[in-house]
Design an enzyme around this catalytic site. Structure first.
Site, PDB file in Angstrom:
ATOM      1  N   ASP A   1       0.867  -1.170   0.000  1.00 22.65           N
ATOM      2  CA  ASP A   1       0.000   0.000   0.000  1.00 22.65           C
ATOM      3  C   ASP A   1       0.912   1.231   0.000  1.00 22.65           C
ATOM      4  O   ASP A   1       2.088   1.137   0.353  1.00 22.65           O
ATOM      5  CB  ASP A   1      -0.872  -0.059   1.263  1.00 22.65           C
ATOM      6  CG  ASP A   1      -1.601   1.240   1.505  1.00 22.65           C
ATOM      7  OD1 ASP A   1      -2.201   1.757   0.555  1.00 22.65           O
ATOM      8  OD2 ASP A   1      -1.558   1.733   2.659  1.00 22.65           O
TER       9      ASP A   1
ATOM     10  N   ASP B   1      -0.008   5.245   0.798  1.00 24.72           N
ATOM     11  CA  ASP B   1      -0.182   6.244   1.871  1.00 24.72           C
ATOM     12  C   ASP B   1      -0.344   5.579   3.244  1.00 24.72           C
ATOM     13  O   ASP B   1      -1.225   4.753   3.436  1.00 24.72           O
ATOM     14  CB  ASP B   1      -1.399   7.128   1.559  1.00 24.72           C
ATOM     15  CG  ASP B   1      -1.256   7.805   0.197  1.00 24.72           C
ATOM     16  OD1 ASP B   1      -0.137   8.224  -0.141  1.00 24.72           O
ATOM     17  OD2 ASP B   1      -2.265   7.892  -0.532  1.00 24.72           O
TER      18      ASP B   1
ATOM     19  N   ASN C   1      -4.946   3.018  -3.999  1.00 28.56           N
ATOM     20  CA  ASN C   1      -6.158   3.712  -4.453  1.00 28.56           C
ATOM     21  C   ASN C   1      -5.845   5.196  -4.525  1.00 28.56           C
ATOM     22  O   ASN C   1      -5.384   5.771  -3.535  1.00 28.56           O
ATOM     23  CB  ASN C   1      -7.296   3.545  -3.427  1.00 28.56           C
ATOM     24  CG  ASN C   1      -7.890   2.145  -3.435  1.00 28.56           C
ATOM     25  OD1 ASN C   1      -7.585   1.336  -4.305  1.00 28.56           O
ATOM     26  ND2 ASN C   1      -8.729   1.864  -2.449  1.00 28.56           N
ATOM     27  N   GLN C   2      -6.092   5.819  -5.661  1.00 23.51           N
ATOM     28  CA  GLN C   2      -5.878   7.262  -5.765  1.00 23.51           C
ATOM     29  C   GLN C   2      -7.137   7.947  -6.307  1.00 23.51           C
ATOM     30  O   GLN C   2      -7.175   8.427  -7.448  1.00 23.51           O
ATOM     31  CB  GLN C   2      -4.640   7.563  -6.634  1.00 23.51           C
ATOM     32  CG  GLN C   2      -3.320   7.168  -5.982  1.00 23.51           C
ATOM     33  CD  GLN C   2      -3.080   7.881  -4.642  1.00 23.51           C
ATOM     34  OE1 GLN C   2      -3.464   9.033  -4.472  1.00 23.51           O
ATOM     35  NE2 GLN C   2      -2.483   7.193  -3.679  1.00 23.51           N
TER      36      GLN C   2
ATOM     37  N   CYS D   1      -5.402   2.823  -8.688  1.00 28.52           N
ATOM     38  CA  CYS D   1      -6.791   2.917  -9.146  1.00 28.52           C
ATOM     39  C   CYS D   1      -7.178   4.385  -9.121  1.00 28.52           C
ATOM     40  O   CYS D   1      -7.156   5.013  -8.072  1.00 28.52           O
ATOM     41  CB  CYS D   1      -7.711   2.103  -8.230  1.00 28.52           C
ATOM     42  SG  CYS D   1      -9.445   2.571  -8.452  1.00 28.52           S
TER      43      CYS D   1
ATOM     44  N   CYS E   1     -15.543   0.323 -10.100  1.00 22.95           N
ATOM     45  CA  CYS E   1     -14.549  -0.386 -10.915  1.00 22.95           C
ATOM     46  C   CYS E   1     -14.201  -1.722 -10.261  1.00 22.95           C
ATOM     47  O   CYS E   1     -14.712  -2.062  -9.204  1.00 22.95           O
ATOM     48  CB  CYS E   1     -13.296   0.471 -11.051  1.00 22.95           C
ATOM     49  SG  CYS E   1     -12.473   0.716  -9.468  1.00 22.95           S
TER      50      CYS E   1
ATOM     51  N   ARG F   1     -10.428  -0.843  -7.474  1.00 23.69           N
ATOM     52  CA  ARG F   1     -10.317  -0.123  -6.196  1.00 23.69           C
ATOM     53  C   ARG F   1     -10.324  -1.097  -5.021  1.00 23.69           C
ATOM     54  O   ARG F   1     -11.265  -1.876  -4.847  1.00 23.69           O
ATOM     55  CB  ARG F   1     -11.485   0.872  -6.093  1.00 23.69           C
ATOM     56  CG  ARG F   1     -11.472   1.730  -4.849  1.00 23.69           C
ATOM     57  CD  ARG F   1     -12.587   2.778  -4.911  1.00 23.69           C
ATOM     58  NE  ARG F   1     -12.898   3.292  -3.582  1.00 23.69           N
ATOM     59  CZ  ARG F   1     -12.186   4.235  -2.962  1.00 23.69           C
ATOM     60  NH1 ARG F   1     -11.136   4.761  -3.551  1.00 23.69           N
ATOM     61  NH2 ARG F   1     -12.513   4.640  -1.740  1.00 23.69           N
ATOM     62  N   LYS F   2      -9.259  -1.042  -4.197  1.00 26.58           N
ATOM     63  CA  LYS F   2      -9.228  -1.892  -3.011  1.00 26.58           C
ATOM     64  C   LYS F   2     -10.446  -1.560  -2.149  1.00 26.58           C
ATOM     65  O   LYS F   2     -10.788  -0.389  -2.057  1.00 26.58           O
ATOM     66  CB  LYS F   2      -7.939  -1.637  -2.188  1.00 26.58           C
ATOM     67  CG  LYS F   2      -6.659  -2.078  -2.880  1.00 26.58           C
ATOM     68  CD  LYS F   2      -5.419  -1.815  -2.006  1.00 26.58           C
ATOM     69  CE  LYS F   2      -5.046  -0.346  -1.950  1.00 26.58           C
ATOM     70  NZ  LYS F   2      -3.781  -0.073  -1.207  1.00 26.58           N
TER      71      LYS F   2
ATOM     72  N   ASP G   1      -1.859  -0.544   5.795  1.00 28.09           N
ATOM     73  CA  ASP G   1      -2.264  -0.066   7.119  1.00 28.09           C
ATOM     74  C   ASP G   1      -3.783   0.014   7.269  1.00 28.09           C
ATOM     75  O   ASP G   1      -4.269   0.557   8.253  1.00 28.09           O
ATOM     76  CB  ASP G   1      -1.632   1.305   7.405  1.00 28.09           C
ATOM     77  CG  ASP G   1      -2.175   2.383   6.478  1.00 28.09           C
ATOM     78  OD1 ASP G   1      -2.612   2.026   5.353  1.00 28.09           O
ATOM     79  OD2 ASP G   1      -2.185   3.556   6.867  1.00 28.09           O
TER      80      ASP G   1
HETATM   81 ZN   LIG Z   1     -10.396   1.411 -10.132  1.00 30.15          ZN
END
Ligand SMILES: [Zn+2]
Length: 434
Positions: A263, A265, A306-307, A344, A363, A366-367, A392
Site C-alpha cells: 500500500d 499512503d 487507491n488514488q 486505481c 470499478c 479499487r481496493k 495499514d
Molecule cells: Zn479502479
C-alpha cells in the site's frame, strides 16, 4: 533470429581483480559470464550468434570455438582497430536482414527473451530497450517515455535531469531492426580509419539510439528480471552471491514470481489524508531499508494504491506521475527501488464539483477489490499464494485475502490479517530476517 553479443569491452573498473582475461571470461560460480549468457539464449531457442571481440579476443575464440560444443553456432567479428561499440554492426550489415538481439556481454542476465521480442513486435518498434529500475539510478542514464512506452528523452548520468524522475535505466539488452543503421550518416569504408588524428568510430547509445528519442520508434520494455552490471568488484561480488542463491534464474519471468504488494499512503509515505501536493510526500522512516530488503530477497516490490484524487479532479495523471517520480527518486538515492506501481484512479460516488465523470464508476480495481493485484499477477507471472499484501488499512487486508495472498497489517486492529506489524521494516525483518 540472430543475436549479436558485444564482448569487446575492456572492463577498466574491474581490471583490478582480473587484468589478464577479457571481461566476458570472468567466472561466475565457475563458468565464464559469457558462457552463462550463451546457455540462457540456447535454452530459449536463440542459437545463431555473432560475437564481436577485440580485447584479448583469442581467449574467447579458443574457449567457445564455433559454438558446437555449447549447442549454438558462433561467428566472430574481430575488431582489429577500435570502431566504437557499434562499429561492428555496420561491418556486419549485410548479414542483418531482420530484427536481431544486441546484447552487452558485460552484464549477467537471465531473462525471457521471447517475451522481450514479442513486446517489440506488438508495439511495432524499430528498437526496444530492456529497461528496469536499479539500485543506483543517480549513477546511471535514465529514460523518459510517453504513456505508450515510446522513449522521449534519454539522459546520461552527466546531463541535468528533472528534480524527480522515474527510476528507469537501460540495461544494455536490445531488439533492433537493422533499418535504424541507415539513419546514421557514416561511410563504412572510413570506419576505424584515422582522419586528422581522430579515429572514425560509432557509439551505439550516442549515435544510433539517442537520435531516435521522440520519433515514436524506440520503446522501453520494463521488466523486473535479473540484469546486473558487474563492472566493479563490489557489484561482481553481489552477482556471485545472487547466482549461488538462485536469484538470477528465479527472476526470469518464465518462472513464477513472488511479490510483496505495498500500500502507499500510511505504509510507504506519511499519511496526510488525500495527498494532493507533492511537497507533502515524505517517506516514512525505515521504508527505504525495508524495500532494499525486499529487493535483495528476490521478491518483487509492487505498489498497489487507491488514488481517488484523480476521479475527484484534485490531482491530474501527470501530477500523480510526478509524485511517484519523487517516491522513486527518494528511494533510489538510498539504493532501493520499486518494480512496478499500480493505482486505481476511480471513485464510486458521483455528483461532486470538479470531478472527472468517466472515472466516477464502480470499478474492479479499487481496493478492497483485488483487481490491481490480479493484473500485476498476470503481468509478472506472480504466484499470489506465495506473495504478501502489506498495508495499514482494512481495504489492504481484504484485497490481499481476496487475491489469495498472505496479509500483513501495519497496526493492531483485527481484520483477520495473517500478521500484525508495527512498520514496513518490522514486516521485512520478520519475513526476511536481519
Ligand atoms: Zn479502479
Amino acid at each position: 533470429m540472430k543475436t549479436i553479443i558485444m564482448a569487446g569491452g575492456m572492463g577498466k573498473r574491474i581490471s583490478s581483480m582480473v587484468s589478464d582475461i577479457p571481461k566476458p571470461m570472468i567466472k561466475i560460480e565457475g563458468k565464464p559470464v559469457l558462457e552463462r549468457e550463451i546457455i540462457c539464449l540456447r535454452e530459449q531457442g536463440f542459437t545463431d550468434l555473432i560475437i564481436t571481440v577485440s580485447h584479448l579476443a583469442e581467449q574467447i575464440i579458443n574457449y567457445f570455438g564455433d559454438g558446437s560444443s555449447f549447442g549454438v553456432n558462433i561467428e566472430y567479428y574481430v575488431e582489429e582497430v577500435p570502431l566504437g561499440n557499434a562499429g561492428a554492426l555496420f561491418k556486419l550489415k549485410d548479414k542483418l536482414k531482420n530484427d536481431f538481439l544486441l546484447l552487452n556481454a558485460d552484464s549477467i542476465f537471465d531473462i525471457d527473451f521471447n517475451r522481450f521480442v514479442n513486446y517489440h513486435k506488438k508495439v511495432g518498434a524499430l528498437v526496444t530497450l530492456f529497461t528496469h529500475p536499479n539500485s543506483h539510478p543517480y549513477d546511471s542514464g535514465v529514460l523518459i517515455s510517453d504513456e505508450k512506452g515510446a522513449v522521449t528523452a534519454w539522459l546520461t548520468k552527466e546531463e541535468i535531469r528533472p528534480k524527480w524522475y522515474r527510476n528507469r535505466v537501460n540495461a544494455g539488452l536490445h531488439v533492433i531492426n537493422p533499418s535504424v543503421l541507415d539513419f546514421v550518416d557514416v561511410d563504412v569504408n572510413k570506419l576505424g580509419v584515422e582522419i586528422d588524428g581522430k579515429r572514425v568510430k560509432i557509439d551505439l547509445d550516442r549515435q544510433i539510439l539517442k537520435p531516435l528519442c521522440g520519433m515514436g520508434k524506440m520503446f522501453c520494455y520494463d521488466s523486473p528480471e535479473y540484469v546486473k552490471d558487474m563492472g566493479t568488484p563490489e557489484r561482481y561480488k553481489t552477482v556471485c552471491e545472487d547466482y549461488r542463491e538462485g536469484i538470477v534464474e528465479a527472476k526470469n519471468l518464465k518462472n513464477k514470481q513472488k511479490a510483496v504488494f505495498l500500500d502507499r499512503d500510511g505504509t510507504l509515505n506519511k499519511y496526510v489524508g488525500f495527498l494532493r501536493n507533492i511537497e507533502e510526500f515524505e517517506l516514512l522512516s525505515g521504508v527505504t531499508e525495508a524495500i532494499k530488503k525486499i529487493n535483495d530477497s528476490g521478491y518483487l516490490a509492487i505498489v498497489i494504491t487507491n488514488q481517488p484524487v484523480i476521479a475527484r479532479g484534485e490531482v491530474s495523471y501527470e501530477q500523480l506521475q510526478e509524485i511517484h517520480n519523487k517516491m522513486e527518486t527518494l528511494l533510489g538515492e538510498k539504493g532501493a527501488y520499486l518494480d512496478a506501481i499500480y493505482y486505481c484512479p476511480h471513485h464510486p460516488h458521483k455528483g461532486y464539483y470538479g470531478e472527472v465523470p468517466e472515472l466516477k464508476i464502480e470499478c474492479t480495481c479499487r481496493k478492497p477489490k483485488p483487481g490491481m493485484l490480479l493484473k500485476a499477477a498476470k503481468d509478472f507471472n506472480i504466484d499470489l499464494s506465495q506473495s504478501w499484501m502489506v498495508g495499514d488499512g482494512e481495504n489492504d487486508i481484504r484485497a490481499g485475502k481476496e487475491a489469495g495472498c498472505k496479509t500483513a497489517l501495519i497496526g493492531y486492529e483485527n481484520y483477520s490479517q495473517d500478521v500484525s506489524v508495527s512498520s514496513l521494516l518490522d514486516f521485512t525483518k520478520s519475513i526476511f530476517g536481519g
